[in-house]
Design a protein around this motif. Structure first.
Motif, PDB file in Angstrom:
ATOM      1  N   MET A   1       0.836  -1.199   0.000  1.00 13.83           N
ATOM      2  CA  MET A   1       0.000   0.000   0.000  1.00 13.83           C
ATOM      3  C   MET A   1       0.872   1.251   0.000  1.00 13.83           C
ATOM      4  O   MET A   1       1.903   1.293   0.682  1.00 13.83           O
ATOM      5  CB  MET A   1      -0.911   0.007   1.235  1.00 13.83           C
ATOM      6  CG  MET A   1      -1.845   1.217   1.308  1.00 13.83           C
ATOM      7  SD  MET A   1      -2.897   1.215   2.764  1.00 13.83           S
ATOM      8  CE  MET A   1      -3.974  -0.160   2.401  1.00 13.83           C
ATOM      9  N   THR A   2       0.486   2.252  -0.770  1.00  8.58           N
ATOM     10  CA  THR A   2       1.247   3.491  -0.845  1.00  8.58           C
ATOM     11  C   THR A   2       1.099   4.290   0.443  1.00  8.58           C
ATOM     12  O   THR A   2       0.187   4.060   1.249  1.00  8.58           O
ATOM     13  CB  THR A   2       0.756   4.353  -2.017  1.00  8.58           C
ATOM     14  OG1 THR A   2      -0.590   4.762  -1.753  1.00  8.58           O
ATOM     15  CG2 THR A   2       0.816   3.586  -3.329  1.00  8.58           C
ATOM     16  N   GLU A   3       2.000   5.258   0.607  1.00  6.11           N
ATOM     17  CA  GLU A   3       1.912   6.129   1.787  1.00  6.11           C
ATOM     18  C   GLU A   3       0.590   6.892   1.793  1.00  6.11           C
ATOM     19  O   GLU A   3      -0.040   7.046   2.847  1.00  6.11           O
ATOM     20  CB  GLU A   3       3.082   7.105   1.798  1.00  6.11           C
ATOM     21  CG  GLU A   3       3.090   8.013   3.023  1.00  6.11           C
ATOM     22  CD  GLU A   3       4.287   8.945   3.059  1.00  6.11           C
ATOM     23  OE1 GLU A   3       4.339   9.799   3.960  1.00  6.11           O
ATOM     24  OE2 GLU A   3       5.163   8.814   2.183  1.00  6.11           O
ATOM     25  N   ARG A   6      -2.125   4.648   3.026  1.00  7.18           N
ATOM     26  CA  ARG A   6      -2.049   4.434   4.477  1.00  7.18           C
ATOM     27  C   ARG A   6      -2.591   5.646   5.228  1.00  7.18           C
ATOM     28  O   ARG A   6      -3.265   5.499   6.247  1.00  7.18           O
ATOM     29  CB  ARG A   6      -0.598   4.153   4.883  1.00  7.18           C
ATOM     30  CG  ARG A   6      -0.055   2.817   4.391  1.00  7.18           C
ATOM     31  CD  ARG A   6       1.419   2.680   4.703  1.00  7.18           C
ATOM     32  NE  ARG A   6       1.683   2.785   6.126  1.00  7.18           N
ATOM     33  CZ  ARG A   6       2.857   3.136   6.656  1.00  7.18           C
ATOM     34  NH1 ARG A   6       3.872   3.446   5.842  1.00  7.18           N
ATOM     35  NH2 ARG A   6       3.016   3.187   7.956  1.00  7.18           N
ATOM     36  N   ASP A   9      -6.361   5.565   5.013  1.00  6.81           N
ATOM     37  CA  ASP A   9      -6.900   4.569   5.935  1.00  6.81           C
ATOM     38  C   ASP A   9      -6.881   5.087   7.368  1.00  6.81           C
ATOM     39  O   ASP A   9      -7.829   4.856   8.142  1.00  6.81           O
ATOM     40  CB  ASP A   9      -6.101   3.273   5.848  1.00  6.81           C
ATOM     41  CG  ASP A   9      -6.453   2.459   4.609  1.00  6.81           C
ATOM     42  OD1 ASP A   9      -7.441   2.807   3.939  1.00  6.81           O
ATOM     43  OD2 ASP A   9      -5.727   1.479   4.324  1.00  6.81           O
ATOM     44  N   TYR A  10      -5.808   5.782   7.743  1.00 12.34           N
ATOM     45  CA  TYR A  10      -5.721   6.319   9.098  1.00 12.34           C
ATOM     46  C   TYR A  10      -6.799   7.375   9.333  1.00 12.34           C
ATOM     47  O   TYR A  10      -7.482   7.373  10.367  1.00 12.34           O
ATOM     48  CB  TYR A  10      -4.338   6.922   9.348  1.00 12.34           C
ATOM     49  CG  TYR A  10      -4.253   7.652  10.673  1.00 12.34           C
ATOM     50  CD1 TYR A  10      -4.354   6.957  11.882  1.00 12.34           C
ATOM     51  CD2 TYR A  10      -4.108   9.037  10.721  1.00 12.34           C
ATOM     52  CE1 TYR A  10      -4.300   7.621  13.096  1.00 12.34           C
ATOM     53  CE2 TYR A  10      -4.058   9.704  11.927  1.00 12.34           C
ATOM     54  CZ  TYR A  10      -4.147   8.993  13.114  1.00 12.34           C
ATOM     55  OH  TYR A  10      -4.113   9.650  14.311  1.00 12.34           O
ATOM     56  N   SER A  13     -10.044   5.803   9.833  1.00  8.18           N
ATOM     57  CA  SER A  13     -10.157   5.117  11.122  1.00  8.18           C
ATOM     58  C   SER A  13     -10.615   6.055  12.229  1.00  8.18           C
ATOM     59  O   SER A  13     -11.141   5.606  13.253  1.00  8.18           O
ATOM     60  CB  SER A  13      -8.810   4.482  11.509  1.00  8.18           C
ATOM     61  OG  SER A  13      -7.881   5.469  11.960  1.00  8.18           O
TER      62      SER A  13
END
Length: 221
Positions: A1-3, A6, A9-10, A13
């Motif tokens: 997964m690319t930065e 990520r 996704d964070y 969340s």
């Protein structure tokens, strides 16, 4: 997964949702493959409405009413939304969602072709949310400028076209090349118009955030 993935996704969340009805609408839309705002874009849109505090909101592209209801959560108590949708099944679903939210009196849904409806709308709007046919943003821009005033905000979603916007036209599927060219021209116009101050923000699938300027002061040399 690319930065970037990520980070997305964070951010997601941390999302706490937008209430039972809106979260239900979003879940049903995802299952039914109805395009709705990405979670990070939804949060950004609500935040911008909270900052601007518009009294008259125009939305081009209702879908099932999810984004209109998000804006309604953040707008002032005396504000109203006019929203346009051309696809009859989604119009019916949006009307039902507005009814469930008890928002029929504050959200006016107009069924019809956006280009035609925009030409007939009266008055000025404080906030415009563009989320319909991406290839038509450029065609609608002159009329959108007529429907806004100094300080009005234009929030254009999905301007990255799932990453295609950075590709050459020959790297894009042939059927998408016209939309690709028109979106590139749209972004160029937003950035170079003397009437607008625009920032292109890498949120979700890309947002162009534009503010209508007043008189422009030119620096003297």
């Amino acid at each position: 997964m690319t930065e970037a993935g990520r980070i997305s996704d964070y951010i997601r969340s941390l999302d706490c949702g937008h209430g039972r009805l809106c979260d239900q609408i979003a879940g049903e839309a995802i299952k039914g493959h109805v395009p709705i705002l990405k979670p990070e874009t939804a949060a950004f849109l609500k935040t911008m409405v909270s900052i601007v505090r518009p009294l008259r909101i125009l939305e081009v592209g209702t879908a099932v009413g999810y984004s209109a209801l998000l804006m309604a959560q953040a707008m002032p108590a005396d504000a109203t939304i006019t929203t346009i949708e051309n696809y009859a099944p989604r119009v019916a679903k949006a009307r039902e969602n507005f009814r469930q939210a008890s928002m029929e009196g504050r959200i006016r849904l107009i069924e019809g072709d956006a280009g035609e409806v925009l030409g007939e709308l009266p008055g000025l709007y404080d906030f415009v949310f563009m989320d319909a046919a991406k290839g038509q943003y450029l065609s609608w821009l002159p009329r959108i400028l007529e429907l806004t005033k100094e300080g009005s905000v234009i929030f254009s979603d999905n301007v990255f076209q799932d990453g295609d916007i950075i590709e050459s036209r020959f790297a894009v599927r042939r059927r998408d090349r016209t939309i690709h060219a028109r979106m590139r021209e749209y972004l160029y116009q937003l950035k170079h118009s003397p009437e607008l101050e625009t920032s292109i923000v890498p949120v979700g699938d890309g947002v162009a955030l534009s503010v209508r300027r007043g008189e422009v002061c030119h620096e003297k040399h």
